[in-house]
Design a protein around this motif. Structure first.
Motif, PDB file in Angstrom:
ATOM      1  N   ARG A 118       0.856  -1.186   0.000  1.00 47.46           N
ATOM      2  CA  ARG A 118       0.000   0.000   0.000  1.00 47.46           C
ATOM      3  C   ARG A 118       0.894   1.240   0.000  1.00 47.46           C
ATOM      4  O   ARG A 118       1.780   1.366   0.844  1.00 47.46           O
ATOM      5  N   ILE A 120       0.543   5.292   0.191  1.00 50.05           N
ATOM      6  CA  ILE A 120      -0.471   6.272   0.571  1.00 50.05           C
ATOM      7  C   ILE A 120       0.181   7.637   0.768  1.00 50.05           C
ATOM      8  O   ILE A 120       1.144   7.781   1.518  1.00 50.05           O
ATOM      9  N   SER A 143      -1.708  -1.073  -4.086  1.00 53.06           N
ATOM     10  CA  SER A 143      -2.698  -0.005  -4.174  1.00 53.06           C
ATOM     11  C   SER A 143      -2.020   1.336  -3.903  1.00 53.06           C
ATOM     12  O   SER A 143      -1.187   1.456  -2.997  1.00 53.06           O
ATOM     13  N   ASN A 145      -2.933   5.353  -3.134  1.00 51.75           N
ATOM     14  CA  ASN A 145      -4.017   6.235  -2.706  1.00 51.75           C
ATOM     15  C   ASN A 145      -3.438   7.608  -2.377  1.00 51.75           C
ATOM     16  O   ASN A 145      -2.467   7.723  -1.629  1.00 51.75           O
ATOM     17  N   SER A 146      -4.034   8.655  -2.967  1.00 48.86           N
ATOM     18  CA  SER A 146      -3.634  10.043  -2.696  1.00 48.86           C
ATOM     19  C   SER A 146      -2.157  10.275  -2.987  1.00 48.86           C
ATOM     20  O   SER A 146      -1.450  10.924  -2.218  1.00 48.86           O
ATOM     21  N   THR A 172      -4.326  -0.824  -8.164  1.00 44.07           N
ATOM     22  CA  THR A 172      -5.351   0.208  -8.052  1.00 44.07           C
ATOM     23  C   THR A 172      -4.730   1.574  -7.762  1.00 44.07           C
ATOM     24  O   THR A 172      -3.788   1.697  -6.974  1.00 44.07           O
ATOM     25  N   SER A 174      -6.164   5.433  -6.670  1.00 45.44           N
ATOM     26  CA  SER A 174      -7.329   6.209  -6.258  1.00 45.44           C
ATOM     27  C   SER A 174      -6.896   7.572  -5.729  1.00 45.44           C
ATOM     28  O   SER A 174      -5.844   7.705  -5.097  1.00 45.44           O
ATOM     29  N   ASN A 175      -7.700   8.583  -6.044  1.00 45.97           N
ATOM     30  CA  ASN A 175      -7.475   9.949  -5.553  1.00 45.97           C
ATOM     31  C   ASN A 175      -6.041  10.422  -5.823  1.00 45.97           C
ATOM     32  O   ASN A 175      -5.422  11.083  -4.987  1.00 45.97           O
ATOM     33  N   SER A 176      -5.532  10.075  -6.981  1.00 51.74           N
ATOM     34  CA  SER A 176      -4.144  10.389  -7.311  1.00 51.74           C
ATOM     35  C   SER A 176      -4.065  11.302  -8.529  1.00 51.74           C
ATOM     36  O   SER A 176      -5.001  11.391  -9.330  1.00 51.74           O
ATOM     37  N   LYS A 192      -9.619   5.238  -9.807  1.00 48.90           N
ATOM     38  CA  LYS A 192     -10.802   5.853  -9.217  1.00 48.90           C
ATOM     39  C   LYS A 192     -10.466   7.271  -8.771  1.00 48.90           C
ATOM     40  O   LYS A 192      -9.528   7.475  -8.008  1.00 48.90           O
ATOM     41  N   CYS A 194      -9.104   9.857 -10.169  1.00 44.76           N
ATOM     42  CA  CYS A 194      -7.751  10.309 -10.468  1.00 44.76           C
ATOM     43  C   CYS A 194      -7.789  11.440 -11.492  1.00 44.76           C
ATOM     44  O   CYS A 194      -8.720  11.556 -12.289  1.00 44.76           O
TER      45      CYS A 194
END
Length: 206
Positions: A118, A120, A143, A145-146, A172, A174-176, A192, A194
């Protein structure tokens, strides 16, 4: 601060992890700066190989260099990387053929022995690979994220991130945010919420 380390030995465990080498351990690495470290093979700043879990939080990686994973090369059971900054790291052969595989992952390589990772709140900017994955080279389920990717470059594929074709689960994002020319090359990926700057928009992006 860990600076100017150089792993240039002849043995398989002597040319990885220019700043820090973790073997079968699980230290929490927090609020550290790794600058100007080098490794002939893998992990210019940090190399880890362990059946345990690993957390790296709030660290800065700048100007590190190796054959793969200019900043970090990780093969832990699980890797959690949070609030990190990777800038100006390099992955190239450094005049050596002993890179133990692909030359790539200017900032970060997530090795194939990793069960899951992960990432983040991390920023990847201005990292370069002479192979694939100027920012990140992914060999395992991961994954993001951000995260932000900007100005990363690969001479082969995936300026921002390259996901190896052997990764069975979708990686994955997301929010990147992806800034040119930080492209992502992946056979199996999910995005998602992005933002891809300069893309002109696409129905494939949510």
């Amino acid at each position: 601060t860990v600076t100017a380390g150089f792993a240039n030995g002849d043995g398989i465990d002597e040319n990885v992890g220019g700043g820090l080498y973790v073997s079968e351990g699980s230290p929490t690495i927090r609020d550290c700066v790794f600058s100007g470290n080098k490794a002939i093979s893998q992990g210019g700043a940090v190399y880890g190989r362990s059946s345990l879990d690993q957390v790296i939080s709030g660290c800065v990686f700048v100007g590190n260099r190796s054959g793969s994973g200019g900043g970090v090369f990780g093969q832990w059971a699980t890797l959690t990387l949070t609030n990190g900054s990777f800038a100006g790291n390099f992955a190239d052969a450094m005049g050596s053929e002993d890179t133990m595989g692909s030359v790539g992952g200017g900032a970060l390589t997530i090795g194939e022995m990793t069960t899951s990772a992960r990432v983040i709140g991390c920023a990847f900017s201005g990292n370069v690979a002479s192979g694939r994955g100027g920012g990140v080279h992914v060999w395992a389920p991961t994954s993001f994220n951000s995260c932000s990717f900007s100005g990363n470059r690969a001479e082969d594929l995936g300026g921002g991130c390259y996901v190896d074709s052997g990764v069975e689960s979708p990686v994955t994002f997301s929010n990147s945010v992806f800034g040119t020319p930080s492209a992502v090359v992946a056979l199996r990926a999910e995005f998602k919420h992005c933002l891809v700057r300069g893309s002109g928009g696409s129905a494939n992006w949510d």
